[in-house]
Design a protein around this motif. Structure first.
Motif, PDB file in Angstrom:
ATOM      1  N   VAL A  49       0.840  -1.197   0.000  1.00 28.51           N
ATOM      2  CA  VAL A  49       0.000   0.000   0.000  1.00 28.51           C
ATOM      3  C   VAL A  49       0.877   1.250   0.000  1.00 28.51           C
ATOM      4  CG1 VAL A  49      -1.683   1.330   1.347  1.00 28.51           C
ATOM      5  CG2 VAL A  49      -2.002  -1.132   1.036  1.00 28.51           C
ATOM      6  N   TRP A  52       2.250   1.712  -3.480  1.00 32.57           N
ATOM      7  CA  TRP A  52       1.178   2.159  -4.370  1.00 32.57           C
ATOM      8  C   TRP A  52       0.903   3.656  -4.175  1.00 32.57           C
ATOM      9  CZ3 TRP A  52      -4.326   2.098  -2.444  1.00 32.57           C
ATOM     10  CH2 TRP A  52      -5.214   2.563  -3.410  1.00 32.57           C
ATOM     11  N   CYS A  53       0.892   4.092  -2.929  1.00 28.75           N
ATOM     12  CA  CYS A  53       0.624   5.501  -2.620  1.00 28.75           C
ATOM     13  C   CYS A  53       1.862   6.379  -2.779  1.00 28.75           C
ATOM     14  CB  CYS A  53       0.093   5.636  -1.195  1.00 28.75           C
ATOM     15  SG  CYS A  53      -1.494   4.851  -0.937  1.00 28.75           S
ATOM     16  N   ILE A  86      -7.648   5.076   2.615  1.00 24.36           N
ATOM     17  CA  ILE A  86      -6.873   3.924   2.134  1.00 24.36           C
ATOM     18  C   ILE A  86      -6.402   3.070   3.302  1.00 24.36           C
ATOM     19  CG2 ILE A  86      -4.676   3.263   1.059  1.00 24.36           C
ATOM     20  CD1 ILE A  86      -5.177   5.679  -0.891  1.00 24.36           C
ATOM     21  N   ASN A 114      -3.840  -6.414  -1.616  1.00 23.17           N
ATOM     22  CA  ASN A 114      -3.586  -5.055  -2.116  1.00 23.17           C
ATOM     23  C   ASN A 114      -4.535  -4.698  -3.253  1.00 23.17           C
ATOM     24  OD1 ASN A 114      -1.614  -4.573  -0.250  1.00 23.17           O
ATOM     25  ND2 ASN A 114       0.080  -4.905  -1.623  1.00 23.17           N
ATOM     26  N   ASP A 115      -4.813  -5.650  -4.151  1.00 23.19           N
ATOM     27  CA  ASP A 115      -5.764  -5.405  -5.233  1.00 23.19           C
ATOM     28  C   ASP A 115      -7.170  -5.143  -4.690  1.00 23.19           C
ATOM     29  OD1 ASP A 115      -3.754  -5.745  -7.105  1.00 23.19           O
ATOM     30  OD2 ASP A 115      -4.302  -7.836  -7.560  1.00 23.19           O
ATOM     31  N   LYS A 118      -7.290  -1.608  -3.248  1.00 23.10           N
ATOM     32  CA  LYS A 118      -7.408  -0.602  -4.314  1.00 23.10           C
ATOM     33  C   LYS A 118      -8.838  -0.486  -4.801  1.00 23.10           C
ATOM     34  CE  LYS A 118      -2.755  -1.083  -6.215  1.00 23.10           C
ATOM     35  NZ  LYS A 118      -1.955  -1.502  -7.373  1.00 23.10           N
ATOM     36  N   SER A 119      -9.479  -1.608  -5.071  1.00 24.69           N
ATOM     37  CA  SER A 119     -10.828  -1.545  -5.637  1.00 24.69           C
ATOM     38  C   SER A 119     -11.869  -1.113  -4.610  1.00 24.69           C
ATOM     39  CB  SER A 119     -11.211  -2.882  -6.274  1.00 24.69           C
ATOM     40  OG  SER A 119     -11.191  -3.919  -5.338  1.00 24.69           O
ATOM     41  N   TYR A 122     -11.318   2.588  -3.790  1.00 26.50           N
ATOM     42  CA  TYR A 122     -11.712   3.377  -4.968  1.00 26.50           C
ATOM     43  C   TYR A 122     -13.217   3.606  -4.956  1.00 26.50           C
ATOM     44  CZ  TYR A 122     -12.761   4.598  -9.798  1.00 26.50           C
ATOM     45  OH  TYR A 122     -13.229   5.227 -10.926  1.00 26.50           O
ATOM     46  N   TRP A 139      -6.179   6.114 -10.432  1.00 25.34           N
ATOM     47  CA  TRP A 139      -6.244   5.585  -9.063  1.00 25.34           C
ATOM     48  C   TRP A 139      -5.353   4.362  -8.897  1.00 25.34           C
ATOM     49  CZ3 TRP A 139      -8.160   6.889  -4.382  1.00 25.34           C
ATOM     50  CH2 TRP A 139      -8.266   5.889  -3.437  1.00 25.34           C
ATOM     51  N   SER A 140      -5.445   3.425  -9.816  1.00 28.92           N
ATOM     52  CA  SER A 140      -4.679   2.187  -9.663  1.00 28.92           C
ATOM     53  C   SER A 140      -3.177   2.421  -9.821  1.00 28.92           C
ATOM     54  CB  SER A 140      -5.172   1.115 -10.630  1.00 28.92           C
ATOM     55  OG  SER A 140      -5.022   1.544 -11.948  1.00 28.92           O
ATOM     56  N   PRO A 143      -3.024   6.732  -6.081  1.00 28.80           N
ATOM     57  CA  PRO A 143      -4.279   7.367  -5.683  1.00 28.80           C
ATOM     58  C   PRO A 143      -4.181   8.851  -5.340  1.00 28.80           C
ATOM     59  CG  PRO A 143      -3.422   6.070  -3.882  1.00 28.80           C
ATOM     60  CD  PRO A 143      -2.539   5.793  -5.077  1.00 28.80           C
TER      61      PRO A 143
END
Length: 146
Positions: A49, A52-53, A86, A114-115, A118-119, A122, A139-140, A143
């Motif tokens: 995470v 991703w961020c 998040i 993690n997927d 995200k969804s 979102y 976003w993916s 974010p």
């Protein structure tokens, strides 16, 4: 606050359990801070995470550490709210993943969690956050850059 029914909390309430170890790592006693933050499984999810961020968080060992770190993050109030959403979604997803393991004997890989984060987040942010520019592609990817 000790209200999540982990093994250590249930034993405090008088429930007799055969196993007190964390179902995700099988190494340490399952307390809420362990299963949501300090477990090796939870750490892999939190690292994913953070990547991703595109943010760096300090050392995290408790749920309070996570929330304190996030509440101090950045100067933009809107982005801070997104990061907070998040990480609430991350904690929620870790708990759900733990329950999948305990009740269905299914251990989701950290990347799958993690997927899911995200969804799910979102959809939370898109439907409740009133951010018109938000789309799945941006976003993916990251974010905070919508």
């Amino acid at each position: 606050m000790g209200r999540i029914p982990t093994a250590s909390e249930l034993t405090k309430r008088g429930v007799v359990l055969e196993v007190l170890t964390c179902p995700m790592c099988n190494e340490y006693e399952e307390g809420y801070d362990h299963v949501l933050v300090d477990c090796s499984y939870a750490r892999r999810v939190l690292e994913g995470v953070s990547r991703w961020c595109n943010i760096q968080l300090g050392p995290l060992h408790t749920v309070k550490d996570v929330l304190d770190s996030i509440s101090q993050w950045g100067v933009c109030k809107k982005r801070r709210k997104i990061i907070l959403a998040i990480f609430y979604g991350t904690l929620w997803s870790l708990w759900k993943s733990r329950n999948e393991k305990v009740f269905k004997k299914i251990r989701l890989p950290p990347d799958k969690v993690n997927d899911i984060i995200k969804s799910v987040v979102y959809l939370w942010v898109k439907n409740r956050g009133k951010i018109d520019k938000l789309n799945w592609a941006s976003w993916s990817h990251c974010p905070l850059f919508y």
